[in-house]
Design a protein around this motif. Structure first.
Motif, short mmCIF file in Angstrom:
data_model
loop_
_atom_site.label_atom_id
_atom_site.label_comp_id
_atom_site.label_asym_id
_atom_site.label_seq_id
_atom_site.Cartn_x
_atom_site.Cartn_y
_atom_site.Cartn_z
N TYR A 82 0.57 -1.17 -0.03
CA TYR A 82 -0.08 0.16 0.06
C TYR A 82 0.92 1.21 -0.03
O TYR A 82 1.83 1.43 0.85
N ALA A 84 1.28 4.75 1.17
CA ALA A 84 0.63 5.62 2.27
C ALA A 84 0.48 6.90 1.83
O ALA A 84 1.27 7.81 1.96
N ASP A 105 -3.16 3.59 0.55
CA ASP A 105 -3.81 3.61 2.31
C ASP A 105 -4.02 5.06 2.45
O ASP A 105 -3.25 5.97 2.16
N HIS A 225 2.33 -0.75 13.31
CA HIS A 225 3.14 0.40 12.80
C HIS A 225 4.11 0.56 13.82
O HIS A 225 3.56 1.30 14.83
N ASN A 262 -0.13 -7.39 8.49
CA ASN A 262 0.20 -6.18 8.00
C ASN A 262 1.15 -5.41 9.08
O ASN A 262 0.92 -5.05 10.25
N GLU A 310 3.16 -0.83 4.13
CA GLU A 310 2.50 0.57 3.87
C GLU A 310 3.55 1.52 3.59
O GLU A 310 3.63 2.69 4.45
#
Length: 474
Positions: A82, A84, A105, A225, A262, A310
């Protein structure tokens, strides 16, 4: 005055920091971006000016995607990359990313609107945010956003209700905090416990049970994250180990293997030449991440899930350069009668404060995070003795700094065009109108051509936002 570090050539255009194809012309010695002189861009579009090298952004997107997907395939799984959007998003950039095989994203209704305006298939959009409104959630579900990241227990009920109303089974991920602290600024480390994002990993079983209790929700995996501007994979290794360690128990709750993992983004880039040596190749990062996942899954005794990540800064950051025009120069003696005691000041006894026509309104990162940048004179080369400089903006703030510390030729003067490298990420997207400065335009360059991809603002437009009261009746 002391001499500069020999490694610091104040005329050099470092391809590890500037867009890789950026260079000085052989005759004019001016900086060229996408084959166009920086001065031509300023003459046509004004100053300050954000410039994005389209070829550099596209090439980096392909490089990241191909590296991560090939390594995932090597360990027997697949990967979705993805882009970001929070790093920098506009309609055309979203189209670049999708054409290079990336998903998108987003983290707000506005970012979703941009992605949709770009024609992005909602099925490849992931939706983040710690405080999505009921309206934002409803719209995301209605348009068919592929995956919504649930950030709190409250959101489980909100997303489930929206999906039920829309007659959809909505794919969701649960954002958790693994407790791994990235080696970065406190505001950039996003997986420790005491912060606004996600839920404690210890609560994952209870929260996943609440998710799967809703027929309108399809739980596909955990999201974590650990931070931004990360150079080493140690944090990812430990975070992945902790997350996958929870998958066996979660599989018992969901009734089958957890489909995805993820790991977020956060891969760092070089903002200065001295930092460039610390940045690993994306191929090495991808290989290490794949090995981390495969080894951990084998230790725990579970299958390897599909992977997702991401990156934003790692794709668009180096592709961006901001051009400024020098206004005033002010020499300031450093503390004491001798050279500065700060080793980072390279022994200089004087610093030149170089004021430009932008500042913290177009790049808030130095003020927010103490971020470092590299600057070069773009309109010429010079063999003048090097000088220690601090590039500052025109705002009424002492902290209005664009480049805290760098070396430029000592004859830098009013009217020079300065180029600040690696401003593609979190500069336009964090910009403001402080002191009523209009936001600059964003121009894409490629193969000797340029075009505006985000229009700049005018003072008239800013003034027009004020509501002017009607004259009082007599």
């Amino acid at each position: 005055m002391a001499q500069a570090n020999p490694a610091d050539d104040p005329n050099e255009i470092d391809p590890r920091v500037f867009p890789p194809a950026a260079r000085r012309g052989t005759e004019c010695h001016q900086l060229k971006l996408g084959g166009i002189r920086a001065t031509e861009l300023v003459e046509q579009y004004g100053s300050p000016l954000y410039v994005i090298d389209e070829s550099a952004a596209r090439a980096r997107a392909r490089e990241v995607r191909e590296a991560l997907q090939s390594e995932a395939e090597r360990i027997g799984t697949s990967a979705t990359v993805y882009y970001a959007g929070k790093a920098f998003l506009c309609v055309e950039v979203a189209q670049w990313m999708v054409s290079e095989g990336l998903a998108i994203d987003v983290a707000s209704g506005g970012e979703l609107a941009v992605a949709l305006a770009a024609g992005v298939d909602p099925a490849i959009i992931g939706y983040h945010g710690n405080n999505k409104s009921a309206r934002e959630i409803a719209r995301a579900v209605e348009v068919g956003v592929g995956t919504i990241v649930i950030d709190s227990e409250i959101e489980t009920e909100r997303v489930a209700a929206a999906a039920t109303r829309a007659g959809r089974r909505q794919r969701v991920r649960l954002r958790v905090n693994s407790g791994v602290h990235a080696s970065t600024h406190d505001f950039l480390a996003t997986s420790h416990e005491d912060q606004k994002f996600g839920q404690p990993l210890a609560d994952a079983e209870r929260l996943v049970a609440a998710i799967v209790a809703h027929e309108s929700l399809d739980f596909v995996g955990l999201h974590c994250h650990i931070g931004s501007q990360i150079f080493a994979t140690d944090g990812f290794r430990e975070s992945a180990r902790r997350l996958l360690g929870a998958y066996s128990k979660l599989a018992e709750i969901t009734g089958g293997p957890i489909a995805e993992l993820n790991l977020g983004g956060g891969f760092g880039i070089a903002y200065t030449s001295s930092e460039a040596d610390a940045v690993p190749e994306i191929a090495s990062i991808a290989r290490e991440l794949a090995d981390i996942i495969a080894d951990t899954a084998a230790e725990i005794g579970i299958g390897i899930p599909k992977l997702a990540c991401e990156p934003g800064r790692a794709i668009i950051g180096q592709a961006g350069v901001t051009l400024y025009t020098v206004g005033t120069i002010k020499p300031v003696q450093l503390a004491g009668s001798n050279a500065s005691a700060d080793p980072a000041d390279l022994g200089f006894a004087e610093r030149l404060y170089v004021s430009v026509d932008g500042g913290m309104s177009d790049n808030a990162r130095p003020a927010l995070y103490g971020a470092d940048y590299q600057v070069r004179i773009a309109n010429r080369e010079s063999d003048a003795a090097p000088a220690l400089v601090r590039v500052v903006g025109k705002h009424c703030e002492a902290g209005d700094i664009v480049v805290r510390r760098d070396v430029l030729p000592g004859d830098v003067r009013p009217g020079d065009t300065l180029a600040v490298a690696a401003t593609g990420a979190y500069c336009w997207s964090l910009s403001s109108n402080y002191n009523y400065l209009p936001r600059p335009p964003v121009v894409a360059v490629a193969d000797g051509t340029s075009r505006v991809i985000v229009r700049g603002e005018t003072e008239d437009e800013l003034v027009a936002k004020s509501v002017i009261p009607a004259p009082a009746a007599n």
